[in-house]
Scaffold this active site. Structure first.
Site, PDB file in Angstrom:
ATOM      1  N   ARG A  93      -0.829   6.882   7.068  1.00 27.50           N
ATOM      2  CA  ARG A  93      -0.738   6.952   5.604  1.00 27.50           C
ATOM      3  C   ARG A  93      -1.376   8.222   5.057  1.00 27.50           C
ATOM      4  O   ARG A  93      -1.004   8.712   4.001  1.00 27.50           O
ATOM      5  CB  ARG A  93      -1.446   5.748   4.965  1.00 27.50           C
ATOM      6  CG  ARG A  93      -0.780   4.413   5.221  1.00 27.50           C
ATOM      7  CD  ARG A  93      -1.384   3.355   4.295  1.00 27.50           C
ATOM      8  NE  ARG A  93      -1.149   2.004   4.765  1.00 27.50           N
ATOM      9  CZ  ARG A  93      -0.058   1.283   4.504  1.00 27.50           C
ATOM     10  NH1 ARG A  93       0.933   1.804   3.813  1.00 27.50           N
ATOM     11  NH2 ARG A  93       0.054   0.055   4.955  1.00 27.50           N
ATOM     12  N   ASP A 142      14.797   0.472   1.388  1.00 25.70           N
ATOM     13  CA  ASP A 142      15.454   0.362   2.678  1.00 25.70           C
ATOM     14  C   ASP A 142      16.596  -0.648   2.528  1.00 25.70           C
ATOM     15  O   ASP A 142      17.677  -0.297   2.073  1.00 25.70           O
ATOM     16  CB  ASP A 142      14.386  -0.070   3.688  1.00 25.70           C
ATOM     17  CG  ASP A 142      14.830  -0.009   5.122  1.00 25.70           C
ATOM     18  OD1 ASP A 142      15.611   0.877   5.466  1.00 25.70           O
ATOM     19  OD2 ASP A 142      14.378  -0.858   5.917  1.00 25.70           O
ATOM     20  N   LYS A 200      16.891   5.058   1.846  1.00 28.83           N
ATOM     21  CA  LYS A 200      17.708   4.989   3.066  1.00 28.83           C
ATOM     22  C   LYS A 200      18.966   4.203   2.726  1.00 28.83           C
ATOM     23  O   LYS A 200      19.053   3.009   3.048  1.00 28.83           O
ATOM     24  CB  LYS A 200      16.960   4.208   4.149  1.00 28.83           C
ATOM     25  CG  LYS A 200      15.946   4.969   4.948  1.00 28.83           C
ATOM     26  CD  LYS A 200      15.437   4.039   6.058  1.00 28.83           C
ATOM     27  CE  LYS A 200      14.241   4.602   6.757  1.00 28.83           C
ATOM     28  NZ  LYS A 200      13.634   3.622   7.677  1.00 28.83           N
ATOM     29  N   ASP A 222       3.313   3.971   6.266  1.00 31.55           N
ATOM     30  CA  ASP A 222       2.644   3.691   7.540  1.00 31.55           C
ATOM     31  C   ASP A 222       3.587   3.240   8.645  1.00 31.55           C
ATOM     32  O   ASP A 222       4.712   2.820   8.412  1.00 31.55           O
ATOM     33  CB  ASP A 222       1.614   2.573   7.336  1.00 31.55           C
ATOM     34  CG  ASP A 222       2.278   1.198   7.226  1.00 31.55           C
ATOM     35  OD1 ASP A 222       3.229   1.075   6.420  1.00 31.55           O
ATOM     36  OD2 ASP A 222       1.877   0.274   7.953  1.00 31.55           O
ATOM     37  N   GLU A 262       7.980   2.643  -5.752  1.00 30.91           N
ATOM     38  CA  GLU A 262       7.994   2.275  -4.335  1.00 30.91           C
ATOM     39  C   GLU A 262       8.035   3.523  -3.457  1.00 30.91           C
ATOM     40  O   GLU A 262       8.479   4.573  -3.897  1.00 30.91           O
ATOM     41  CB  GLU A 262       9.250   1.438  -4.038  1.00 30.91           C
ATOM     42  CG  GLU A 262       8.974  -0.005  -3.690  1.00 30.91           C
ATOM     43  CD  GLU A 262       8.316  -0.242  -2.331  1.00 30.91           C
ATOM     44  OE1 GLU A 262       7.479   0.571  -1.899  1.00 30.91           O
ATOM     45  OE2 GLU A 262       8.641  -1.251  -1.711  1.00 30.91           O
ATOM     46  N   ASP A 263       7.592   3.362  -2.228  1.00 27.29           N
ATOM     47  CA  ASP A 263       7.677   4.465  -1.277  1.00 27.29           C
ATOM     48  C   ASP A 263       9.112   4.642  -0.751  1.00 27.29           C
ATOM     49  O   ASP A 263       9.691   5.713  -0.880  1.00 27.29           O
ATOM     50  CB  ASP A 263       6.680   4.261  -0.116  1.00 27.29           C
ATOM     51  CG  ASP A 263       6.784   2.883   0.552  1.00 27.29           C
ATOM     52  OD1 ASP A 263       7.589   2.041   0.099  1.00 27.29           O
ATOM     53  OD2 ASP A 263       6.052   2.645   1.531  1.00 27.29           O
ATOM     54  N   LYS A 309       0.810  -1.199   0.000  1.00 25.45           N
ATOM     55  CA  LYS A 309       0.000   0.000   0.000  1.00 25.45           C
ATOM     56  C   LYS A 309       0.850   1.259   0.000  1.00 25.45           C
ATOM     57  O   LYS A 309       0.390   2.348  -0.326  1.00 25.45           O
ATOM     58  CB  LYS A 309      -0.887   0.023   1.263  1.00 25.45           C
ATOM     59  CG  LYS A 309      -1.845  -1.108   1.374  1.00 25.45           C
ATOM     60  CD  LYS A 309      -2.554  -1.004   2.743  1.00 25.45           C
ATOM     61  CE  LYS A 309      -3.216  -2.284   3.116  1.00 25.45           C
ATOM     62  NZ  LYS A 309      -3.666  -2.258   4.521  1.00 25.45           N
ATOM     63  N   GLY A 310       2.095   1.106   0.424  1.00 29.58           N
ATOM     64  CA  GLY A 310       2.961   2.262   0.697  1.00 29.58           C
ATOM     65  C   GLY A 310       3.074   3.270  -0.431  1.00 29.58           C
ATOM     66  O   GLY A 310       3.095   4.472  -0.193  1.00 29.58           O
ATOM     67  N   PHE A 348      12.421   6.181  11.669  1.00 29.49           N
ATOM     68  CA  PHE A 348      11.156   5.622  11.221  1.00 29.49           C
ATOM     69  C   PHE A 348      10.297   6.714  10.592  1.00 29.49           C
ATOM     70  O   PHE A 348       9.875   7.652  11.241  1.00 29.49           O
ATOM     71  CB  PHE A 348      10.405   4.880  12.333  1.00 29.49           C
ATOM     72  CG  PHE A 348       9.521   3.828  11.738  1.00 29.49           C
ATOM     73  CD1 PHE A 348       9.998   2.540  11.561  1.00 29.49           C
ATOM     74  CD2 PHE A 348       8.262   4.143  11.253  1.00 29.49           C
ATOM     75  CE1 PHE A 348       9.219   1.572  10.935  1.00 29.49           C
ATOM     76  CE2 PHE A 348       7.469   3.191  10.629  1.00 29.49           C
ATOM     77  CZ  PHE A 348       7.952   1.898  10.469  1.00 29.49           C
TER      78      PHE A 348
HETATM   79  P1  IMP Z   1      13.195  -3.128   1.772  1.00 35.95           P
HETATM   80  O1  IMP Z   1      12.872  -4.444   1.154  1.00 35.95           O
HETATM   81  O2  IMP Z   1      13.910  -3.282   3.076  1.00 35.95           O
HETATM   82  O3  IMP Z   1      13.896  -2.183   0.849  1.00 35.95           O
HETATM   83  O4  IMP Z   1      11.798  -2.601   2.214  1.00 35.95           O
HETATM   84  C1  IMP Z   1      11.223  -1.469   1.805  1.00 35.95           C
HETATM   85  C2  IMP Z   1       9.879  -1.398   2.481  1.00 35.95           C
HETATM   86  O5  IMP Z   1      10.022  -1.373   3.910  1.00 35.95           O
HETATM   87  C3  IMP Z   1       9.198  -0.092   2.140  1.00 35.95           C
HETATM   88  O6  IMP Z   1       8.408  -0.226   1.000  1.00 35.95           O
HETATM   89  C4  IMP Z   1       8.365   0.148   3.368  1.00 35.95           C
HETATM   90  O7  IMP Z   1       7.138  -0.545   3.247  1.00 35.95           O
HETATM   91  C5  IMP Z   1       9.140  -0.466   4.483  1.00 35.95           C
HETATM   92  N1  IMP Z   1       9.902   0.575   5.221  1.00 35.95           N
HETATM   93  C6  IMP Z   1      11.233   0.757   5.239  1.00 35.95           C
HETATM   94  N2  IMP Z   1      11.567   1.795   6.005  1.00 35.95           N
HETATM   95  C7  IMP Z   1      10.413   2.292   6.476  1.00 35.95           C
HETATM   96  C8  IMP Z   1      10.089   3.420   7.333  1.00 35.95           C
HETATM   97  O8  IMP Z   1      10.942   4.183   7.814  1.00 35.95           O
HETATM   98  N3  IMP Z   1       8.775   3.619   7.581  1.00 35.95           N
HETATM   99  C9  IMP Z   1       7.797   2.822   7.081  1.00 35.95           C
HETATM  100  N4  IMP Z   1       8.049   1.788   6.271  1.00 35.95           N
HETATM  101  C10 IMP Z   1       9.346   1.517   5.985  1.00 35.95           C
HETATM  102 MG    MG Z   2       6.302  -0.841   0.953  1.00 39.33          MG
END
Ligand code: IMP
Ligand code: MG
Length: 181
Positions: A167, A105, A133, A161, A101-102, A45-46, A154
């Site tokens: 959101r 990470d 990040k 979210d 993507e939002d 949903k992000g 965070f």
């Molecule tokens: P990755 O697979 O670790 O790159 O995950 C990315 C996903 O983790 C993002 O699409 C978010 O849904 C979630 N995420 C990572 N950091 C945050 C944050 O600071 N706040 C909320 N969601 C996060």
């Molecule tokens: Mg996400």
């Protein structure tokens, strides 16, 4: 309904800053995909809020679709394994795919999704992420269109979210530690 703003430590990007950045990203995407069949895929949903603003800043014929994925991990860190809960409706063949993507990470989610799209025969696969990040990266991923770099805090708002909340904030902020610790 409880007021959400009480839970915010700091505002990182205002509504206006987000709108400006989304316009820039949309312009860059418009320029790069002039002669290409573009399929924009949002990761729900992000990315829902970001994606709906972004596509309105892309000036050209495109298609949209959405995926829902979940990673096998705990609540705040994703793992390498990806589970597809809702898949895209259409064939990738002949389409230039832009994954929206939002936040990137660890990079686990997007590197897995990119590989899936390539395997399905997309002409090309690029990534557009509103936030990055880089300090947390585990898997390398090339982010072709990136909004802002953010610190290892965070983040919530503008679609993003914590425990399904925040959101609907129109800005992006840092959540107070006491909320999630
Ligand atoms: P990755 O697979 O670790 O790159 O995950 C990315 C996903 O983790 C993002 O699409 C978010 O849904 C979630 N995420 C990572 N950091 C945050 C944050 O600071 N706040 C909320 N969601 C996060
Ligand atoms: Mg996400």
């Amino acid at each position: 309904m409880k007021k959400l703003t009480e839970d915010i430590e700091t505002v990182l990007f205002s509504r206006e800053q987000l709108a400006e950045k989304v316009r820039e990203l949309g312009q860059a995407i418009t320029d790069d995909y002039q002669d290409k069949e573009l399929l924009v895929i949002g990761v729900l949903k992000g990315a829902g809020v970001f994606m709906s603003d972004l596509v309105r800043e892309i000036d050209g014929d495109l298609r949209t679709d959405y995926m829902v994925v979940s990673s096998y991990g705990n609540e705040t860190v994703s793992s390498g394994k990806l589970r597809i809960i809702k898949d895209v409706q259409q064939d990738m063949k002949g389409w230039h795919v832009l994954l929206v993507e939002d936040i990137v990470d660890t990079g686990n989610t997007l590197s897995a999704l990119k590989a899936i799209m390539e395997e399905r025969g997309a002409e090309s696969v690029r990534i557009c992420a509103l936030l990055d990040k880089p300090s947390r990266r585990v898997k390398p991923v090339e982010v072709s269109y990136r909004g802002f770099e953010v610190p290892d805090e965070f983040i919530i708002g503008y679609g993003i979210d914590y425990a399904e909340k925040y959101r609907n904030l129109p800005f992006i902020g840092v959540l107070k530690r006491e909320i999630y610790e």
